[in-house]
Design a protein around this motif. Sequence first.
Motif, PDB file in Angstrom:
ATOM      1  N   ALA A 177      -3.714  -8.631  -6.197  1.00 58.33           N
ATOM      2  CA  ALA A 177      -4.921  -9.307  -5.701  1.00 58.33           C
ATOM      3  C   ALA A 177      -5.533 -10.187  -6.785  1.00 58.33           C
ATOM      4  CB  ALA A 177      -5.935  -8.280  -5.216  1.00 58.33           C
ATOM      5  N   PHE A 234      -6.840 -17.483   2.316  1.00 58.24           N
ATOM      6  CA  PHE A 234      -8.180 -18.058   2.162  1.00 58.24           C
ATOM      7  C   PHE A 234      -8.169 -19.146   1.093  1.00 58.24           C
ATOM      8  CE2 PHE A 234     -12.375 -17.951   0.051  1.00 58.24           C
ATOM      9  CZ  PHE A 234     -13.167 -18.339   1.123  1.00 58.24           C
ATOM     10  N   THR A 235      -7.540 -18.864  -0.028  1.00 58.73           N
ATOM     11  CA  THR A 235      -7.496 -19.849  -1.113  1.00 58.73           C
ATOM     12  C   THR A 235      -6.638 -21.050  -0.731  1.00 58.73           C
ATOM     13  OG1 THR A 235      -5.576 -18.829  -2.209  1.00 58.73           O
ATOM     14  CG2 THR A 235      -7.747 -18.000  -2.809  1.00 58.73           C
ATOM     15  N   ALA A 267      -5.319 -12.459   0.792  1.00 59.43           N
ATOM     16  CA  ALA A 267      -6.402 -13.223   0.166  1.00 59.43           C
ATOM     17  C   ALA A 267      -5.967 -14.646  -0.154  1.00 59.43           C
ATOM     18  CB  ALA A 267      -6.854 -12.523  -1.116  1.00 59.43           C
ATOM     19  N   ILE A 280     -13.740 -16.251  -5.124  1.00 57.80           N
ATOM     20  CA  ILE A 280     -12.400 -15.683  -4.941  1.00 57.80           C
ATOM     21  C   ILE A 280     -12.229 -14.421  -5.788  1.00 57.80           C
ATOM     22  CG2 ILE A 280      -9.928 -16.091  -5.335  1.00 57.80           C
ATOM     23  CD1 ILE A 280     -10.413 -18.977  -4.476  1.00 57.80           C
ATOM     24  N   ALA A 303      -2.219  -7.736  -0.382  1.00 58.43           N
ATOM     25  CA  ALA A 303      -2.956  -8.433  -1.444  1.00 58.43           C
ATOM     26  C   ALA A 303      -2.901  -9.934  -1.259  1.00 58.43           C
ATOM     27  CB  ALA A 303      -2.386  -8.041  -2.806  1.00 58.43           C
ATOM     28  N   PHE A 319     -10.847  -6.652  -2.108  1.00 60.91           N
ATOM     29  CA  PHE A 319      -9.555  -6.207  -1.578  1.00 60.91           C
ATOM     30  C   PHE A 319      -9.067  -4.969  -2.330  1.00 60.91           C
ATOM     31  CE2 PHE A 319      -8.877  -9.923   1.021  1.00 60.91           C
ATOM     32  CZ  PHE A 319      -7.912  -9.524   1.930  1.00 60.91           C
ATOM     33  N   MET A 370     -13.840 -11.695  -3.887  1.00 66.38           N
ATOM     34  CA  MET A 370     -12.997 -11.348  -2.737  1.00 66.38           C
ATOM     35  C   MET A 370     -11.806 -10.494  -3.169  1.00 66.38           C
ATOM     36  SD  MET A 370     -11.002 -13.904  -0.133  1.00 66.38           S
ATOM     37  CE  MET A 370      -9.941 -14.456  -1.470  1.00 66.38           C
ATOM     38  N   CYS A 371     -11.141 -10.882  -4.267  1.00 64.80           N
ATOM     39  CA  CYS A 371      -9.981 -10.122  -4.759  1.00 64.80           C
ATOM     40  C   CYS A 371     -10.389  -8.726  -5.206  1.00 64.80           C
ATOM     41  CB  CYS A 371      -9.319 -10.878  -5.905  1.00 64.80           C
ATOM     42  SG  CYS A 371      -8.571 -12.447  -5.422  1.00 64.80           S
ATOM     43  N   VAL A 373      -4.011 -13.584  -7.339  1.00 64.22           N
ATOM     44  CA  VAL A 373      -4.476 -14.671  -6.482  1.00 64.22           C
ATOM     45  C   VAL A 373      -5.558 -15.478  -7.190  1.00 64.22           C
ATOM     46  CG1 VAL A 373      -5.630 -15.216  -4.289  1.00 64.22           C
ATOM     47  CG2 VAL A 373      -3.879 -13.428  -4.376  1.00 64.22           C
TER      48      VAL A 373
END
Length: 333
Positions: A242, A173-174, A170, A208, A167, A215, A211-212, A245
């Motif tokens: 996830a 990326f952030t 991700a 984001i 998890a 995931f 994206m989470c 994040v």
Amino acid sequence: MITLGIFAVYCIGSSVLDSYIDLPKCMMIMMFFEIFFSTAMSFWAIRNRFEYKYKSVIVFTLLVAFLGPMISIWLISLASNSMQAEAKVLGMLGIKILFYIFVYIHILRKGKKVFVKEYWLYALAYNLPLIPHYLSQQVLTQADRIMINDICGKSDAAIYGVAYQLAMAAFMFTYAIHNSLGPWTFEKIKKKEYTSINNIAILIELLIGIMCFGFSLVAPELIYILGGEVYIEAVWVVPPIAMSVLFQTIYTFFSYVEFYFEKTKFVMIASIICAISNLFLNAVFIPLYGFAAAGYTTLFCYVLYAWVHYQFMKKIIIKENIDTVYSGKKYGS
């Protein structure tokens, strides 16, 4: 100075400390060398990011990332079976230290002065409250696995660890986004261009969030590929971790305002509140519902984290007579 001081303490008490740390002395010494010189690399990289000089940082990072594993593999092939771990560490850290020494010398030559009273006093006043902040962040990221190991056992801790690492992929990326977004945000605050800050932040939050969510959707397949059926129970932990994040990203947005106006005490208070909450909730819910509960306590704590930072941010913008930087209504939606 801090690194040298702690290293001196280690040298004096190494006979006792080594038995608790359970690492070879050579690894401990390499660790101190890496910490000592990596600080220079951090200062240099941050300075270049603030000046938008990314090419040199990227080239430097890629060289270290490429040469480290290559030299480690070569050293492992030469080492005996009992020394392969040390050979791997020597290869990775040796390249870092070699590159970082050049940066260290460059900074010393360019700066010319080691002690400037004004800078030291400012840095201490700004950063001392951040020490509890960073320690509290370690609690937030590490306490789950330690408590699961103590309460549920090593197998559940291993399952949770796989889910957590998956998890948190991700987060890489952030992290890359925030490295460039922080300097840009500070510049926009200085120019009082608050609308552009909010619009970009909303867009990043949306991306984001998607994206989470993605995931979470593919978590069963990813865990099956990475660990097989043994770790399949980890799928229940990936969605809350996830989504944590996402809230890490949101609280970071609000913290930019706190950092810009040098209210690091607010950052410290928020981190301590959430670290204590995480420990308490884990102690209550892990015995009741098992290791999966730690994922949801983590998510709750990051939601709380974002909310506390938002309250502090509002307090700052009222004091500074700023209309708004981040819209709470848009984030709530």
